[in-house]
Design an enzyme around this catalytic site. Structure first.
Site, PDB file in Angstrom:
ATOM      1  N   GLU A  21       0.792  -1.222   0.000  1.00 54.42           N
ATOM      2  CA  GLU A  21       0.000   0.000   0.000  1.00 54.42           C
ATOM      3  C   GLU A  21       0.834   1.288   0.000  1.00 54.42           C
ATOM      4  OE1 GLU A  21      -3.325   0.090  -0.196  1.00 54.42           O
ATOM      5  OE2 GLU A  21      -3.412  -2.094  -0.336  1.00 54.42           O
ATOM      6  N   SER A  63     -54.390 -25.682  32.700  1.00 55.26           N
ATOM      7  CA  SER A  63     -54.338 -26.182  34.087  1.00 55.26           C
ATOM      8  C   SER A  63     -52.988 -26.024  34.749  1.00 55.26           C
ATOM      9  CB  SER A  63     -54.745 -27.662  34.111  1.00 55.26           C
ATOM     10  OG  SER A  63     -56.109 -27.801  33.787  1.00 55.26           O
TER      11      SER A  63
END
Length: 772
Positions: free
Chosen positions: A124, A397
């Site tokens: 780079e 229940s």
């Protein structure tokens, strides 16, 4: 007459004229030379002036660039804090998941191998260590190539400029943006060392795959390596090749183009004497093989962790995903894996519908600490998908212990073997039915009512203790009901909104934990990126019932599993719990077995869990026709495997708690005879031990729905003469303990048909008229 001049005169005159001409010529030449020197001097003066001005402007511009860069850097310092993935850990401190918007883990310079730094600089910005943020040579080269080609083909940006652009600026290609980029780059070089700049750059750059940022995240995604020092040369070069075009050169999306670009990186490294030719050649030949990525696991639990972390810390989900937090959870990966494996197996679920799959969810909690061990929101869970463990459903229940039986015990007026009514009763406009509509026992103990999940006794008892007593208890264990739930139907779990499996797990933990309700938690602590603990879990606890009544509830619900509706939940250890089911509620569906929701909520001495099962949307094609045995057996399967390595134990009676007084022994050998001569029925049975016992004899004619109490006796026999010929009768006996007011189970039932009376028979009442 004119006189001609002499020759001498003529000659003199010519000489004079010639001299005058020469003088004139020299004068003109001198004049011309003088006039030519004036513009040159002026030009030189202007040139010098422009040069000085140019230098001044350049210096001023440079100073402006410097000052502007410093100003921009100061104004945007917060952008220096890069987004960092947060990490979730399990209960053993092992990493299980990263949370991120940008998948990034920050690494320090000492964690980055020198060869990686060399590779990126070589690729780079080879003059990185020489320039001051802007490389004039590179800019000149780029300008030349741009002019030759007639378009921008090379940028000339340094690593520092790229860092400035990526962190502070947009990617637009304008002169103004390039100037800003240069000014910030110079400011960065003035403020930070080269090592700090390259470290920031390597942590910041994008590596493709949608959200991979920084070299560490890239190393993990592409090579499965967390330690950058474990990377080989070809892997480092592959990473260095990606930033030029992340979507184009990453090895997952295109391994061939990645390999080609890697070769260029290696060539640059060789040309700059960073690697040997043999190393370059060898690293260029390696073919990339994608690492195997396992299917995302633990999604329901992790989704809940994020919800709880946001609630407890006040942070948003985005902040949690991008702030580099460390979230230490209660997750038991073994339990979660058992959940996910079991839920993937069809054998544990009833048949699905034509367009929907039967769904289920489950929550497991350590009731001693409140720590959630595992959670699953469905059979097909996906990240941020529907978590059914947090979706309210009608509990049926399974709500009876919470709404009726525990609050009844807490009043002090009722005991586990207290007798409750079981007969058709209408409470105003409300007329509840038993599951088997035409079967009523007249009266049953609380234990029996829970064990067989009988509806009428629950509603009757709620009416006896009062709805407010129930609502107070429900609210105290962390369940908030709708204001419209002030009615007797809550005894059977008929709620306006419903409850979640997580709600039910917390509620039942009160029974398991000797009457102490504990808030469920999935998090132990949260640490920020500075290492500071910003949240430390301290689950809320409160006493919601006495130890004695919690113990009584456990003993009763053990019977549910041993003998009652929850028998499929049996394990190789002690288990207590309760089943639940709800009516389908669709007029078009006439199947008496049709149900909408099925539940089993239960606990062992170690953990509490709740299971829900049903369709997401119930309609005429999607409803259940099975019982709560399915969630009960799912509970058993998951809990058995999850607790495999946990020593088995039994429920222990707390100190100071009275042992549950057992009801008297039931009669099991009731016999019946017809005394034809005396026209009487004789009932006999073996006596039951106990000085405080006597017997209740119940009878009904075959056509009647309900039994009636017809005899009370201390002796183990009775004679019934209240009979009619050609009628059928049924009898049973219950033992009653007068001291503790406890009833036994009913005896075996006996049947008899009275024959037609024969003529001339001597009748018993004729011999003994006083019996008439």
């Amino acid at each position: 007459m004119n006189k001609k001049p002499s020759s001498d005169e003529t000659t003199n005159q010519k000489e004079t004229n010639h001299n005058e001409q020469e003088t004139l010529i020299h004068s003109e030449i001198n004049n011309k030379q003088t006039s030519n020197k004036k513009p040159l001097k002026k030009f030189l003066k202007w040139t010098l002036g422009f040069f000085i001005l140019f230098v001044v402007l350049i210096f001023a511009g440079y100073m402006m660039v410097i000052l502007n860069g410093e100003k921009l850097l100061k104004e945007n310092l917060e952008k220096m804090d890069m987004l960092e993935a947060s990490i979730i850990y399990d209960h053993n401190g092992n990493e299980v998941r990263k949370l991120y918007k940008e998948n990034r883990e920050i690494v320090n310079m000492d964690e980055i191998p020198e060869l990686m730094v060399d590779a990126f600089i070589a690729t780079e910005d080879k003059r990185f260590n020489e320039h001051g943020g802007v490389d004039l040579w590179a800019i000149g080269r780029a300008l030349y190539k741009d002019l030759v080609s007639g378009e921008i083909v090379e940028g000339g940006s340094t690593i520092t400029q790229q860092l400035a652009k990526n962190m502070f600026l947009s990617s637009e290609k304008t002169v103004f943006r390039k100037v800003q980029e240069a000014s910030i780059a110079i400011a960065l070089e003035n403020q930070y060392s080269k090592d700090e700049i390259i470290a920031m750059y390597l942590n910041q750059i994008y590596f493709g795959q949608g959200n991979v940022y920084g070299v560490k995240a890239a190393s993990e995604i592409y090579f499965g390596k967390e330690d950058l020092n474990d990377l080989e040369l070809w892997e480092i070069a592959t990473l260095a090749a990606i930033p030029k075009a992340p979507s184009y050169y990453n090895p997952i999306d295109d391994s061939e183009k990645s390999k080609e670009r890697r070769a260029i990186v290696l060539q640059l490294m060789y040309e700059q004497n960073l690697i040997a030719k043999s190393e370059m050649s060898e690293a260029s030949k390696v073919d990339y093989k994608p690492i195997s990525v396992e299917k995302q696991s633990y999604v329901s639990f992790i989704d809940y962790v994020i919800l709880e972390a946001a609630d407890k810390t006040g942070l948003t989900e985005d902040e949690l995903r991008e702030g580099g937090y460390r979230i230490y959870t209660t997750l038991d990966t073994n339990v979660q894996q058992v959940l996910e494996k079991t839920f993937s197996e069809d054998q544990w679920f009833p048949e699905s519908g034509p367009e929907q799959q039967v769904q289920a969810s489950m929550v497991i909690m350590d009731h001693n600490t409140g720590e959630l061990k595992g959670m699953i929101g469905g059979r097909d869970t996906v990240q941020k998908g529907l978590n059914r463990a947090l979706i309210p459903r009608q509990p049926g229940s399974s709500f009876k212990p919470i709404a009726v039986y525990a609050p009844a015990l807490e009043t002090g007026s009722w005991q586990p073997y207290s007798n409750l009514k079981d007969e058709p009763i209408k409470f105003g406009d409300y007329e509840p039915k038993n599951y088997y509509e035409h079967q009523y026992l007249g009266q049953v103990s609380m234990v029996k009512a829970i064990e067989d999940s009988i509806n009428i006794p629950a509603v009757w008892l709620l009416n006896e203790i009062g709805i407010q007593t129930s609502l107070d208890f429900i609210n105290n264990i962390g369940i908030e009901l709708d204001e419209n739930d002030r009615n007797l139907s809550i005894a059977l779990g008929g709620l306006t909104t419903g409850v979640t499996p997580l709600d039910m797990t917390e509620a039942y933990s009160s029974f398991a934990n000797n009457g102490t309700w504990t808030e469920a938690t999935s998090i132990r602590k949260v640490i920020n990126d500075l290492g500071e603990t910003i949240y430390l879990a301290e689950p809320l606890t409160k006493e919601v019932m006495s130890e004695q009544n919690a113990y009584y509830m456990t003993k009763m619900m053990e019977e549910v599993v041993l003998e009652g509706t929850g028998y499929k939940a049996q394990m190789n250890r002690s288990v207590a719990g309760k089943t639940g089911s709800t009516q389908v509620g669709l007029p078009e569906v006439t199947d008496p077995k049709a149900t909408r929701d099925l539940w089993f909520v239960g606990y062992t001495p170690e953990w509490t869990a709740a299971v829900w099962m049903g369709f997401d949307k119930t309609d005429t094609q999607h409803y259940l026709t099975v019982t709560s045995s399915y969630p009960a057996q799912l509970f058993s399967q998951v809990m058995t495997q999850s607790l495999a390595d946990v020593p088995s134990s039994s429920f222990v009676k707390p100190e100071g708690v009275e042992e549950l007084v057992q009801p008297p022994t039931s009669v099991d050998d009731l016999t019946i005879l017809y005394d034809e001569r005396n026209r009487a029925v004789e009932l006999t049975w073996s006596p039951v031990e106990g000085n405080d016992n006597f017997y209740l004899v119940y009878k009904k004619e075959d056509k009647d729905k309900n039994y009636e109490l017809v005899f009370t006796t201390f002796e183990p026999y009775v004679i019934d003469i209240a009979i009619k010929e050609k009628k059928k009768y049924q009898y049973y006996v219950i033992t009653y303990n007068n001291k503790y007011e406890l009833y036994s189970r009913k005896s075996n039932t006996v049947n008899i048909e009275i024959p037609k009376e024969k003529k001339n028979d001597v009748r018993f009442e004729d011999l003994f008229p006083f019996f008439r």
